[in-house]
Scaffold this active site. Structure first.
Site, PDB file in Angstrom:
ATOM      1  CB  SER A 155      -0.893  -0.001   1.245  1.00 57.43           C
ATOM      2  OG  SER A 155      -1.704   1.149   1.271  1.00 57.43           O
ATOM      3  N   GLY A 156       0.552   2.162  -0.909  1.00 57.95           N
ATOM      4  CA  GLY A 156       1.317   3.401  -1.029  1.00 57.95           C
ATOM      5  C   GLY A 156       2.450   3.342  -2.012  1.00 57.95           C
ATOM      6  CB  THR A 160      -4.265   2.757  -7.767  1.00 56.38           C
ATOM      7  OG1 THR A 160      -4.629   1.774  -6.789  1.00 56.38           O
ATOM      8  CG2 THR A 160      -5.519   3.273  -8.445  1.00 56.38           C
ATOM      9  CG  ASN A 204      -1.665   5.182  -0.956  1.00 58.77           C
ATOM     10  OD1 ASN A 204      -1.644   6.358  -1.296  1.00 58.77           O
ATOM     11  ND2 ASN A 204      -1.919   4.208  -1.803  1.00 58.77           N
ATOM     12  CB  SER A 207      -4.645   2.769   0.374  1.00 61.83           C
ATOM     13  OG  SER A 207      -4.442   1.376   0.418  1.00 61.83           O
ATOM     14  CB  SER A 208      -6.551  -0.028  -4.346  1.00 64.12           C
ATOM     15  OG  SER A 208      -6.422   0.940  -5.336  1.00 64.12           O
ATOM     16  N   GLY A 431       0.045  -5.991  -2.637  1.00 64.74           N
ATOM     17  CA  GLY A 431       1.310  -6.686  -2.477  1.00 64.74           C
ATOM     18  C   GLY A 431       1.398  -7.364  -1.121  1.00 64.74           C
ATOM     19  CD  GLU A 433      -1.511  -5.159   2.957  1.00 69.24           C
ATOM     20  OE1 GLU A 433      -1.861  -4.247   2.196  1.00 69.24           O
ATOM     21  OE2 GLU A 433      -2.225  -5.594   3.889  1.00 69.24           O
TER      22      GLU A 433
END
Length: 1332
Positions: A155-156, A160, A204, A207-208, A431, A433
């Site tokens: 994330s971040g 996206t 982020n 973040s998605s 990804g 985590e």
């Protein structure tokens, strides 16, 4: 700091893993000593040898596989240098694009950048997401196989954004063939999915919180025809809970920010701070984000995708109802076993009103639940905690169904009935985590990454094997990490997910019981561990790292329990969309699966599954996720994958800040280092024979280069330099090297250059000493000369008197002797002199007479010749002679014609012409005949008839006229006549229609002419000659309409006769405007055709071909030069040379000149083409590190000088054309100037006025030394340049707009041609026209 350190001093030293590490000084150190001797505190002695560094020439390479030493520190250092010093966020690592989030908007994603990457091979340009997208698009078209772009990262990291830019690229290069704007709809899905699926997290701001796979469909012409989206594992828990400094999904805040709008008054919304579900993170704002503006973009996207206003209203009502549901206050009763909701609770009222459900029923079932046993069914009260959990579960359930409904409708909007030929999928998925607290969501995410990593490893291995086999290199099995045991631990029978589902089926199953089952079944697995201090957590050893998962909440999240009674109330809603939202899928429904060929296969269960008795027994979340993941892997395995690994450089979201520890963690997790390891295990460095020859021929001897076969030369050299044959292999088109061998060759090359430099220095120093010696010797000789002269001075004075006396006596004797000789000669030669003088006078008289006779004959011949030329011109213009008569008839034949009966009916001018031709033929046959007789015969002619410069035709012949002059006209048919003949003939026809005052005829002819020209140009839209021909004729027709319009402004340059021919009855100003517009359209088409022809030539001719031989250097290349985008198996595709480009420009110029195009228009065309050359070359230079070198600058400046020389040859060097090349000239100079001191920086800023600040900085960042004797541009120098250029108000774009067209001006150019004298060739078959 102290300037000296003594033995046994304890110190801290930097460490990449532990940041600081304890050590001890073992030898005294003084300031200036080159080495500091120390030992680590743990005194470990069996550490491995340190990793070797790459040569400086390889530092900053855009492909990590080009590094000679492939290991973790080299990879990290290279990425760091590129990111911090050059601000390059993209780097290749074999088949992977590593993308580092800059946390800053960069001007590298505009349409000009897309155009620059379109059609290029992946290794030819700097790394970019557009290069990956182009590679996928090209392979889809070439191999007719579906493609996938897999974007991953934590994330971040920018996943996206990368996926969004890839889709933008496809939408631009694969735009739909019709006007339905499918590509716009595909892009419109992005703001909607970001609004409902993205949120602010601590890592982020956007973040998605879900994974998505978007398939973009293409037809056989590879235009976008539609798209389809699949989503994975939406983070539903975020709807009801957010950690500190995080937010809920963006759509909630967007709606609250727009609550004051009149259309949303009914939603009863206020600030997001007033709602529980949007205020838990305690910060409802994001810096730099305007939620109200973003909401307008979301609404516009809904509209663009065809979502009705009524449906949009229902969506907003459902979202608002979730916020009100979170504010419903549930009060606990005294017994603690039950709870209640106040009947006048406003939040409950708004929730029920917005969803159209009964408030009493909802109030009851929010506090009660129904229990079903085998004997009876009864209602039980819920405690406050149970009711709160049930309310939150309902909120999550409503949002998840709304999310799925929106995705479904987006897919409907993107659906097409056109048959899909192929597709490119873009996977934007979470990804790997790992957090302090890892729960069910992290487990599913990491499970997905295990599957993707397995697919990635096998694909990399497969490509490596294919490369070896293609080059016919012996293949040695390379061991690579296989994570199948870890995957089996998760998904196999009695694996973690299987045991979780089993525990969920147990009526009183708990997280603790499930954990115990895991310990019992998997304690012996190498990938499973039990924490020492916990009985409610477990550790999975993933490919990237160990992760400890806390079992609390796993069962509840896997069950995803929502009470059936609450759902039944929603099903009974009076609003259709709400009711439809919660309907179960119909029994026996089919699932549509897209195969690799784009066709759809309907999959039905063999037996219809029984309808579950209640919602608690449906498939678990883990089971659904596992099935969707298997389907995704089947799709990916049926496509050609392309990988983008996004890296988060720091946790503080600072622009261009690089935390090495965080970067290494992600590089290990995303498989980049595994790619490096697989590549390094074999032959990682690969060179084509030609590149190797060009780079290392300095190591060869002259006799070794005698062979013409480059492969043989390279083989002989390598066998001489590298004794171990296992260190290299000779492939079919490339040489393969083990790790470190290129560095060794670079060292040999550097040593050779250093030896050469020493020899040059030695020679130059010797030459300088010789020059100095010669100067000293010359000075000594000069001194000696002057000294000797001084010594001899006295001797001269003593002999002076004697010399004077002797000289006077000798002179007197000589004088007397001469007098005696003169007297004797006069007496003997007097008679002979008289006779010679007489003869000379006679000869001079004869010469004078001959000169006079010659002048008289020349004057007579000249006057006769002029008179004959005048006669010939008159007769040729006024008589349409039968084709080739005077060329093929003999004098006898001409005599027969004149004596024939039809001769009397010929016009007088024709009769005179035949007489003239007969006389000329007879004169040619009898050259001895006197000229005066010819003159006397020509004067026998009849009086000419006066023509008015008009052509008459019948109305029914108009289609034939248009067909002959326009539709079927070929430029070569009129190449030997007056330029723009069709335009003149058409105007003469228009003049006659005006003369007889026939407005219908004028209108019909002009309209037909314009339409026919348009039709011809549409048919020949890629033909430069045809387009140039009709631009010349259209503009000439426009000039004629102006010249003969009768307007005083246009008549000033006319002859009196031309003014007599002006139009008498009609004002054709409107048609002049139409022709003017048509001329502009043709001009634009001409430019487009010329640019399309030139575009493939420009980069190769200007930047790649060696117009100065042996100047360009070659650097080591990585995997990308063996990319599958290369179609050829040889040494590369043949490029265009500068000579070919200049030849093409010459063809354009001569074609336009031959067609009679106005010189001013020709200048504008050439100016536009030179602008195109400048724009494409400069853009390519700004995107390619390999061409930003001193040698390229020299090559480029030479090429520009050749273009300038061509302009001088065409007399165009004084026009504005030269100015269009100024940015490229300055770029070439920038590559060549010194780049070291502050004075250099000042000179660069004053020199590069035609380049923007961004372009200057970009070139300096890209600048690459081609050998070790050239220094890199330092970061401080670039910062100095940036500081000096801050005051410039340059546009923010980096690249030049290649689509820009200068405004075209058609200056009025009257014709000197007399219409009455126009000659029309008989070959045009225009005999139905009558001259008037």
């Amino acid at each position: 700091m102290c300037s000296s350190l003594f033995q046994y001093t304890r110190v801290w030293i930097p460490d990449p893993e532990e940041v600081w590490r304890a050590a001890e000084i073992i030898k005294d150190y003084k300031e200036g000593d080159p080495i500091l001797h120390l030992k680590l505190e743990d005194e470990s002695k069996d550490n491995p040898l340190p990793f070797l560094r790459n040569p400086d020439i390889l530092v900053g390479e855009n492909d990590l596989t080009a590094l000679s030493y492939l290991h973790e520190p080299a990879v990290l250092h290279n990425l760091r240098v590129r990111f911090l010093e050059s601000n390059h966020i993209y780097t290749y690592c074999g088949i992977v694009l590593v993308a580092i989030n800059p946390y800053e908007q960069l001007p590298i994603y505009g349409e000009e950048v897309i155009n620059a990457y379109s059609g290029q091979n992946m290794g030819d340009m700097d790394p970019h997401i557009f290069a990956v997208a182009e590679e996928a698009y090209k392979q889809m078209a070439r191999d007719e196989k579906n493609q996938s772009i897999i974007v991953s990262g934590e994330s971040g990291a920018g996943k996206t954004v990368s996926a969004k830019y890839a889709m933008r690229y496809f939408a631009t290069v694969g735009g739909s063939a019709n006007d339905t704007s499918v590509e716009e709809k595909v892009l419109a899905s992005n703001p909607i999915m970001e609004a409902i699926g993205n949120a602010k997290t601590t890592r982020n701001d956007n973040s998605s919180r879900f994974g998505k796979y978007i398939q973009i469909g293409f037809d056989r012409q590879y235009h976008i025809i539609g798209a389809n989206m699949r989503t994975y594992l939406l983070e539903k828990s975020r709807v009801v809970f957010q950690a500190e400094d995080e937010r809920n999904y963006h759509i909630f805040y967007q709606l609250c920010a727009s609550a004051s709008l009149q259309e949303f008054k009914d939603l009863a919304l206020t600030s997001a701070e007033d709602f529980t579900y949007t205020s838990l993170g305690e910060n409802i704002f994001i810096d730099g984000v305007n939620d109200a503006e973003d909401f307008e973009k979301t609404r516009h996207a809904f509209t663009l995708l065809g979502v009705k206003d009524s449906h949009q209203g229902s969506i907003y009502k459902i979202i608002a109802s979730i916020l009100h549901l979170g504010n419903v206050e549930i009060r606990s009763e005294r017994d603690g076993e039950s709870c209640r909701i106040s009947k006048d609770n406003p939040s409950l009222h708004h929730f029920c009103r917005l969803l159209g459900v009964e408030q009493d029923q909802m109030e009851h079932w929010l506090c009660h639940r129904k229990l079903v046993t085998t004997a009876e069914t009864y209602v039980k009260s819920m405690s406050h905690a149970q009711a709160t959990n049930a309310r939150n579960a309902l909120a999550k359930h409503i949002y998840a169904h709304l999310f799925d409904w929106i995705v479904q409708h987006i897919n409907k909007a993107l659906f097409t009935t056109t048959k899909q030929h192929s597709f490119i999928g873009v996977l934007d998925i979470y990804g790997f985590e790992t957090f302090e607290f890892n729960s069910f969501e992290q487990f599913c995410i990491n499970y997905a990454n295990e599957k993707l990593q397995q697919q990635f490893n096998s694909h990399v291995f497969k490509l490596e094997q294919e490369e070896y086999m293609k080059e016919q290199i012996p293949w040695t099995l390379i061991d690579f990490y296989d994570n199948q045991p870890c995957i089996d631990l998760i998904e196999a029978k009695l694996g973690i997910l299987d045991l979780l589902d089993e525990e969920c089926k147990v009526p009183k199953g708990t997280d603790q019981n499930w954990a115990q089952k895991l310990y019992d079944h998997h304690s012996s697995s190498n990938h499973f561990q039990k924490p020492r201090m916990s009985n409610t957590s477990f550790i999975v050893v993933h490919f990237a790292d160990k992760v400890e998962y806390q079992c609390d909440g796993f069962l509840e999240k896997n069950r995803d329990t929502v009470y059936e009674e609450q759902i039944n109330i929603l099903k009974a809603s009076k609003f259709q969309l709400v009711a439809d939202l919660f309907q179960e899928a119909k029994e026996g429904s089919t699932t549509s699966v897209t195969t690799s060929k784009g066709s759809k296969i309907n999959v039905r269960p063999v037996k219809p599954s029984p309808k579950p008795p209640n919602r608690e027994h449906r498939k678990t979340v883990g089971h659904q996720f596992r099935n969707s993941l298997h389907l995704l892997m089947e799709t990916l395995n049926a496509t050609t994958p392309h990988y983008v690994r996004c890296i988060k450089p720091n946790d503080d979201k600072e622009a261009f800040s690089f935390d090495s520890r965080r970067a290494v963690q992600q590089l290990r997790a995303c498989g980049v280092l595994e790619t490096i390891r697989i590549s390094a295990a074999g032959y990682p460095s690969r060179w084509t024979y030609m590149d190797f020859f060009n780079r290392y021929r300095v190591l060869m001897k002259k006799k070794e280069m005698a062979s013409g076969d480059k492969k043989v030369i390279c083989k002989n050299l390598l066998e001489t330099l590298i004794k171990d044959p296992d260190k290299f292999q000779f492939g079919k088109t490339k040489i393969f090297f083990r790790a470190g061998q290129v560095a060794y060759l670079e060292k040999l090359r550097t040593d050779k250059f250093r030896a050469a430099c020493i020899k040059i220095q030695k020679t130059v120093r010797g030459w300088l000493q010789r020059i100095r010696y010669q100067r000293i010797r010359k000075a000594a000789v000069t001194i000696q000369r002057y000294g000797r002269g001084y010594l001899n001075k006295e001797n001269r004075s003593l002999n002076e008197q004697l010399s004077t006396t002797n000289a006077s006596l000798v002179a007197e004797i000589s004088k007397l002797q001469k007098d005696l000789d003169l007297m004797r000669s006069r007496q003997g030669d007097s008679n002979q002199l008289t006779s010679l003088q007489t003869e000379l006078e006679r000869l001079q008289a004869e010469v004078q007479e001959a000169h006079s006779e010659k002048k008289r004959l020349e004057e007579e011949y000249r006057s006769e010749k002029q008179e004959l030329e005048q006669v010939r011109c008159v007769y040729r213009n006024e008589c349409i002679v039968p084709g080739g008569l005077h060329s093929h008839l003999t004098p006898g034949d001409l005599t027969e014609v004149i004596k024939s009966q039809n001769f009397a009916s010929f016009p007088s001018s024709c009769q005179s012409y035949y007489v003239y031709v007969l006389i000329a033929s007879q004169a040619k046959a009898q050259p001895s005949r006197a000229r005066p007789e010819l003159t006397r015969q020509v004067t026998v002619q009849r009086k000419e008839k006066d023509f008015e410069g008009m052509l008459e035709y019948n109305k029914e012949d108009e289609p034939l006229l248009i067909k002959t002059l326009i539709t079927d006209m070929k430029p070569h048919n009129v190449s030997a006549t007056v330029p723009c003949l069709p335009a003149y003939v058409l105007f003469m026809c228009i003049r006659h229609a005006d003369y007889i005052n026939d407005d219908q005829k004028v209108h019909s002819l002009l309209t037909s002419t314009i339409n026919a020209i348009k039709k011809v140009l549409k048919k020949h839209n890629n033909d430069f000659e045809m387009t140039s021909f009709w631009l010349a004729n259209t503009s000439r027709l426009l000039h004629c309409l102006k010249q003969y319009s009768g307007d005083e402004g246009f008549m000033t340059h006319n002859t009196p006769k031309q003014n007599e021919h002006c139009l008498k009855n009609f004002d054709l100003a409107e048609y002049r405007q139409v022709l003017s517009d048509l001329s502009i359209q043709i001009y634009q088409q001409l430019i487009k055709v010329a640019e399309d022809i030139m575009q493939p030539m420009i980069v190769s001719a200007m930047l790649e071909s060696e117009s100065i031989p042996s100047l360009a250097g070659v650097k080591p290349m990585g995997y990308r030069n063996r990319s599958s985008s290369m179609d050829c198996d040889g040494e590369g595709p043949g490029g265009y040379t500068l000579v070919a480009l200049i030849r093409q420009l010459g063809q354009f110029h001569s074609t336009m000149a031959d067609h009679g195009l106005d010189p001013e228009i020709v200048q504008q065309v050439i100016r536009q083409l030179f602008y195109c050359i400048n724009a494409i070359t400069l853009n390519n230079l700004l995107l390619r590190k390999d061409v930003c070198s001193w040698s390229t600058g020299l090559q480029l400046r030479y090429n520009i000088s050749q273009l300038e020389e061509w302009l001088r040859g065409k007399n165009l060097h004084q026009t504005a054309t030269v100015g269009t090349m100024e940015p490229l000239i300055q770029a070439a100079q920038l590559l060549q100037v010194k780049k070291k001191t502050s004075q250099d920086a000042e000179e660069i800023c004053s020199l590069c006025t035609a380049l923007t600040a961004q372009q200057i900085v970009k070139i300096l960042n890209l600048y690459t030394p081609l050998n070790e004797f050239e220094e890199r541009v330092t970061v401080s120098f670039i910062r100095n340049i940036q500081g000096r250029l801050q005051e410039r108000n340059d546009p923010p774009t980096l690249l030049v707009d290649t689509k820009h067209i200068f405004p075209v001006l058609f200056p009025y150019t009257p014709s000197a041609l007399s219409l009455e004298n126009l000659h029309i060739p008989a070959s045009l078959s225009l005999d139905f026209l009558t001259r008037v």
